[in-house]
Motif scaffolding. Structure first.
Motif, mmCIF file in Angstrom:
data_model
loop_
_atom_site.group_PDB
_atom_site.id
_atom_site.type_symbol
_atom_site.label_atom_id
_atom_site.label_comp_id
_atom_site.label_asym_id
_atom_site.label_seq_id
_atom_site.Cartn_x
_atom_site.Cartn_y
_atom_site.Cartn_z
ATOM 1 N N CYS A 20 0.827 -1.212 0.000
ATOM 2 C CA CYS A 20 0.000 0.000 0.000
ATOM 3 C C CYS A 20 0.858 1.257 0.000
ATOM 4 O O CYS A 20 0.490 2.262 -0.626
ATOM 5 N N THR A 37 -7.487 8.169 -2.469
ATOM 6 C CA THR A 37 -7.929 6.792 -2.241
ATOM 7 C C THR A 37 -6.749 5.925 -1.824
ATOM 8 O O THR A 37 -6.855 5.147 -0.867
ATOM 9 N N TRP A 75 -12.598 -2.953 3.005
ATOM 10 C CA TRP A 75 -12.656 -1.642 2.360
ATOM 11 C C TRP A 75 -11.385 -1.394 1.547
ATOM 12 O O TRP A 75 -11.441 -0.850 0.438
ATOM 13 N N GLN A 77 -9.558 -3.660 0.105
ATOM 14 C CA GLN A 77 -9.662 -4.485 -1.097
ATOM 15 C C GLN A 77 -10.522 -3.789 -2.151
ATOM 16 O O GLN A 77 -10.149 -3.738 -3.321
ATOM 17 N N LEU A 78 -11.655 -3.246 -1.736
ATOM 18 C CA LEU A 78 -12.518 -2.528 -2.679
ATOM 19 C C LEU A 78 -11.808 -1.311 -3.259
ATOM 20 O O LEU A 78 -11.928 -1.012 -4.447
ATOM 21 N N ILE A 80 -8.566 -0.882 -3.637
ATOM 22 C CA ILE A 80 -7.529 -1.323 -4.575
ATOM 23 C C ILE A 80 -8.165 -1.726 -5.897
ATOM 24 O O ILE A 80 -7.648 -1.386 -6.970
ATOM 25 N N GLU A 81 -9.298 -2.419 -5.846
ATOM 26 C CA GLU A 81 -10.004 -2.785 -7.073
ATOM 27 C C GLU A 81 -10.431 -1.539 -7.843
ATOM 28 O O GLU A 81 -10.340 -1.489 -9.069
ATOM 29 N N GLU A 82 -10.885 -0.519 -7.122
ATOM 30 C CA GLU A 82 -11.288 0.745 -7.750
ATOM 31 C C GLU A 82 -10.086 1.408 -8.431
ATOM 32 O O GLU A 82 -10.186 1.903 -9.555
ATOM 33 N N LEU A 84 -7.342 -0.087 -9.516
ATOM 34 C CA LEU A 84 -6.960 -0.884 -10.680
ATOM 35 C C LEU A 84 -7.892 -0.628 -11.852
ATOM 36 O O LEU A 84 -7.454 -0.549 -12.998
ATOM 37 N N GLU A 85 -9.170 -0.477 -11.557
ATOM 38 C CA GLU A 85 -10.125 -0.171 -12.621
ATOM 39 C C GLU A 85 -9.821 1.197 -13.236
ATOM 40 O O GLU A 85 -9.842 1.362 -14.455
ATOM 41 N N HIS A 86 -9.505 2.177 -12.387
ATOM 42 C CA HIS A 86 -9.172 3.511 -12.893
ATOM 43 C C HIS A 86 -7.938 3.449 -13.786
ATOM 44 O O HIS A 86 -7.925 4.030 -14.872
#
Length: 125
Positions: A20, A37, A75, A77-78, A80-82, A84-86
Motif C-alpha cells: 500500500c 484513495t 474496504w 480491497q474494494l 484497490i479494485e477501484e 486498478l479499474e481507474h
C-alpha cells in the motif's frame, strides 16, 4: 497454533502495508482523487496493523477490534479494485507495459504483407 496464525496474519499485514505504501507513492502521477484513495487505503491498513501488533493471541483482541479490522481490510480491497479499474480505463497502454513491449503494426486488409520478414514473431488477432 493460534500464536502462529496471529504471527502469520501480522506478517501478511506487514506485506500489505508495504504494498500500500508503494501504491500510494506510485499514485502521485494520477489525479488527486486517486492519490487520496491510495492514501486512505494505506492509513486503513496501518490502523489494522497497529491494532493487531500488540496482540499475543486472538483473546487479546475484542470482537469490536476484529470486526473493525475485517471491515477495514475489506474496504482496502474494494479501494484497490477501484484503483486498478481507474488505471485500466484511464492509463495509456504503453505506460502499463513499458518500453520493452513489441511494436504493433497494423496494415490495411487490402495491402499484402510480406510475412517472411516477420518470421518468428507472434501474431495478434
Amino acid at each position: 497454533v493460534e500464536a502462529r496464525a496471529l504471527a502469520m496474519l501480522q506478517g501478511l499485514l506487514h506485506q500489505l502495508h508495504g504494498a500500500c505504501a508503494l501504491l500510494a507513492s506510485g499514485a502521485q502521477a494520477f489525479p488527486s482523487s486517486v492519490q487520496e484513495t491510495a492514501g486512505h487505503i494505506r492509513h486503513g491498513v496501518e490502523g489494522v496493523q497497529a491494532a493487531l501488533a500488540r496482540a499475543r493471541s486472538f483473546h487479546d483482541l475484542s470482537e469490536l477490534v476484529l470486526a473493525q479490522s475485517r471491515d477495514r481490510v475489506a474496504w482496502a480491497q474494494l479501494g484497490i479494485e477501484e484503483l486498478l479499474e481507474h488505471v485500466g480505463q484511464h492509463t495509456p497502454l504503453p505506460w502499463l507495459v513499458g518500453p520493452f513491449a513489441p511494436v504493433l503494426v497494423e496494415y490495411p486488409e487490402d495491402v499484402p504483407v510480406e510475412m517472411a520478414k516477420w518470421e518468428g514473431c507472434v501474431t495478434v488477432g
